[in-house]
Design a protein around this motif. Structure first.
Motif, PDB file in Angstrom:
ATOM      1  N   CYS A  96     -51.138  -7.409 -32.868  1.00 33.86           N
ATOM      2  CA  CYS A  96     -50.399  -8.613 -33.243  1.00 33.86           C
ATOM      3  C   CYS A  96     -48.888  -8.470 -33.075  1.00 33.86           C
ATOM      4  CB  CYS A  96     -50.741  -9.032 -34.670  1.00 33.86           C
ATOM      5  SG  CYS A  96     -50.380  -7.771 -35.907  1.00 33.86           S
ATOM      6  N   GLY A  97     -48.420  -7.264 -32.815  1.00 34.07           N
ATOM      7  CA  GLY A  97     -47.003  -7.038 -32.514  1.00 34.07           C
ATOM      8  C   GLY A  97     -46.764  -6.902 -31.024  1.00 34.07           C
ATOM      9  N   ALA A  98     -47.754  -7.247 -30.205  1.00 34.03           N
ATOM     10  CA  ALA A  98     -47.709  -7.153 -28.746  1.00 34.03           C
ATOM     11  C   ALA A  98     -47.604  -5.706 -28.259  1.00 34.03           C
ATOM     12  CB  ALA A  98     -46.591  -8.016 -28.157  1.00 34.03           C
ATOM     13  N   ASN A  99     -48.080  -4.759 -29.070  1.00 35.98           N
ATOM     14  CA  ASN A  99     -48.119  -3.350 -28.683  1.00 35.98           C
ATOM     15  C   ASN A  99     -49.443  -3.064 -28.000  1.00 35.98           C
ATOM     16  OD1 ASN A  99     -45.642  -2.542 -30.157  1.00 35.98           O
ATOM     17  ND2 ASN A  99     -46.869  -3.110 -31.927  1.00 35.98           N
ATOM     18  N   PRO A 100     -49.426  -2.382 -26.851  1.00 41.42           N
ATOM     19  CA  PRO A 100     -50.695  -2.025 -26.212  1.00 41.42           C
ATOM     20  C   PRO A 100     -51.432  -0.976 -27.033  1.00 41.42           C
ATOM     21  CG  PRO A 100     -48.825  -1.139 -24.972  1.00 41.42           C
ATOM     22  CD  PRO A 100     -48.260  -1.946 -26.096  1.00 41.42           C
ATOM     23  N   PRO A 155     -62.924  -2.737 -42.512  1.00 40.66           N
ATOM     24  CA  PRO A 155     -62.071  -3.914 -42.674  1.00 40.66           C
ATOM     25  C   PRO A 155     -61.193  -4.148 -41.445  1.00 40.66           C
ATOM     26  CG  PRO A 155     -61.116  -2.048 -43.811  1.00 40.66           C
ATOM     27  CD  PRO A 155     -62.436  -1.591 -43.257  1.00 40.66           C
ATOM     28  N   ALA A 156     -60.725  -5.361 -41.322  1.00 41.19           N
ATOM     29  CA  ALA A 156     -59.718  -5.665 -40.301  1.00 41.19           C
ATOM     30  C   ALA A 156     -58.401  -5.056 -40.759  1.00 41.19           C
ATOM     31  CB  ALA A 156     -59.574  -7.180 -40.143  1.00 41.19           C
ATOM     32  N   SER A 157     -57.526  -4.788 -39.818  1.00 39.92           N
ATOM     33  CA  SER A 157     -56.220  -4.251 -40.184  1.00 39.92           C
ATOM     34  C   SER A 157     -55.176  -4.737 -39.202  1.00 39.92           C
ATOM     35  CB  SER A 157     -56.239  -2.720 -40.217  1.00 39.92           C
ATOM     36  OG  SER A 157     -56.357  -2.205 -38.910  1.00 39.92           O
ATOM     37  N   CYS A 158     -53.939  -4.606 -39.597  1.00 41.33           N
ATOM     38  CA  CYS A 158     -52.785  -4.940 -38.761  1.00 41.33           C
ATOM     39  C   CYS A 158     -52.155  -3.616 -38.351  1.00 41.33           C
ATOM     40  CB  CYS A 158     -51.810  -5.811 -39.559  1.00 41.33           C
ATOM     41  SG  CYS A 158     -50.225  -6.051 -38.745  1.00 41.33           S
ATOM     42  N   LYS A 159     -52.314  -3.228 -37.086  1.00 38.38           N
ATOM     43  CA  LYS A 159     -51.835  -1.916 -36.649  1.00 38.38           C
ATOM     44  C   LYS A 159     -50.327  -1.726 -36.828  1.00 38.38           C
ATOM     45  CE  LYS A 159     -55.670  -0.841 -33.588  1.00 38.38           C
ATOM     46  NZ  LYS A 159     -56.521  -2.013 -33.740  1.00 38.38           N
ATOM     47  N   TRP A 192     -46.230   1.147 -39.999  1.00 39.16           N
ATOM     48  CA  TRP A 192     -45.061   1.062 -40.881  1.00 39.16           C
ATOM     49  C   TRP A 192     -45.366   1.712 -42.227  1.00 39.16           C
ATOM     50  CZ3 TRP A 192     -44.026  -1.275 -45.592  1.00 39.16           C
ATOM     51  CH2 TRP A 192     -42.674  -1.272 -45.978  1.00 39.16           C
ATOM     52  N   LEU A 193     -46.534   1.423 -42.786  1.00 39.59           N
ATOM     53  CA  LEU A 193     -46.913   2.022 -44.073  1.00 39.59           C
ATOM     54  C   LEU A 193     -47.007   3.543 -43.958  1.00 39.59           C
ATOM     55  CD1 LEU A 193     -49.569  -0.522 -45.371  1.00 39.59           C
ATOM     56  CD2 LEU A 193     -47.276  -0.129 -46.304  1.00 39.59           C
ATOM     57  N   ALA A 194     -47.562   4.043 -42.846  1.00 41.40           N
ATOM     58  CA  ALA A 194     -47.658   5.494 -42.647  1.00 41.40           C
ATOM     59  C   ALA A 194     -46.263   6.117 -42.568  1.00 41.40           C
ATOM     60  CB  ALA A 194     -48.448   5.807 -41.381  1.00 41.40           C
ATOM     61  N   GLU A 195     -45.342   5.446 -41.892  1.00 43.65           N
ATOM     62  CA  GLU A 195     -43.962   5.946 -41.817  1.00 43.65           C
ATOM     63  C   GLU A 195     -43.325   5.962 -43.200  1.00 43.65           C
ATOM     64  OE1 GLU A 195     -42.013   3.378 -39.025  1.00 43.65           O
ATOM     65  OE2 GLU A 195     -43.223   4.111 -37.345  1.00 43.65           O
ATOM     66  N   GLN A 196     -43.585   4.933 -43.992  1.00 45.01           N
ATOM     67  CA  GLN A 196     -43.017   4.857 -45.341  1.00 45.01           C
ATOM     68  C   GLN A 196     -43.574   5.955 -46.238  1.00 45.01           C
ATOM     69  OE1 GLN A 196     -40.409   2.824 -46.117  1.00 45.01           O
ATOM     70  NE2 GLN A 196     -40.558   2.404 -43.939  1.00 45.01           N
ATOM     71  N   ALA A 197     -44.843   6.254 -46.077  1.00 46.99           N
ATOM     72  CA  ALA A 197     -45.472   7.299 -46.887  1.00 46.99           C
ATOM     73  C   ALA A 197     -44.891   8.667 -46.565  1.00 46.99           C
ATOM     74  CB  ALA A 197     -46.986   7.303 -46.664  1.00 46.99           C
ATOM     75  N   GLN A 198     -44.448   8.856 -45.324  1.00 41.27           N
ATOM     76  CA  GLN A 198     -43.865  10.138 -44.924  1.00 41.27           C
ATOM     77  C   GLN A 198     -42.406  10.259 -45.331  1.00 41.27           C
ATOM     78  OE1 GLN A 198     -44.553  10.483 -40.725  1.00 41.27           O
ATOM     79  NE2 GLN A 198     -46.741  10.819 -40.980  1.00 41.27           N
TER      80      GLN A 198
END
Length: 170
Positions: free
Chosen positions: A57-61, A140-144, A149-155
């Motif tokens: 959904c962010g136009a990332n391949p 579940p569905a997810s927004c990649k 972003w959440l993974a970066e925040q957790a780090q």
């Protein structure tokens, strides 16, 4: 139950499942979903591999390989749960005709033949009650982009500092 592998994952790959089953070929393989085990007569009705290319959904391949194992959850005669070695043999037989990557994402399609198929991911197998148990949970569905972003925040060590608390810890 004792975990065969002490690390817990909600999304194992095919290689991890097969490696685990190799050490317990004679034990029954029992999948669990919706709070209950599959019926003893369950069948593996289809195993398929897919290679996917998409835009998120962010136009990332995005590209990935995925293995789908279809379970038909039925009661059939006096059958018992399939031995872990038989399940592994089915996967090996499919591998003779379809390229199956051990690192591929693993998805289970489960239906009782009446209800629509539901997609599940598999947790790390555990030993208990004389069987190899694999907990399946709905995929579940997810927004990649959000997941990244959440993974970066957790780090980030400053994620929950007072200045950023409202942004990521609320």
């Amino acid at each position: 139950m004792n975990a065969i592998d002490k690390t817990f994952s909600h999304d194992i790959n095919l290689g991890m499942l097969l490696d685990t089953l190799a050490g317990t070929p004679d034990l029954p393989l029992v999948f669990h979903y919706d709070g209950r085990p599959v019926k003893p007569g369950y069948h593996v009705t289809e195993v398929k591999a897919g290679q996917f290319s998409a835009l998120d959904c962010g136009a990332n391949p995005e590209t990935w390989t995925e293995i789908f194992v279809q379970l038909w959850d039925i009661e059939e005669g006096n059958r018992t749960h399939m031995p872990a070695g038989k399940f592994a043999a089915i996967i090996r037989k499919v591998s003779e005709h379809v390229q199956l990557s051990g690192s591929a994402r693993l998805t289970f399609e489960v239906s009782d033949g009446v209800q629509p198929m539901q997609l599940h991911c598999a947790a790390v197998p555990t030993l208990g009650d004389g069987a190899v148990n694999v907990e399946l949970s709905p995929r579940p569905a997810s927004c990649k982009p959000r997941d990244r972003w959440l993974a970066e925040q957790a780090q980030s060590t400053s994620c929950c500092a007072p200045t950023s608390a409202a942004r990521c810890c609320g």
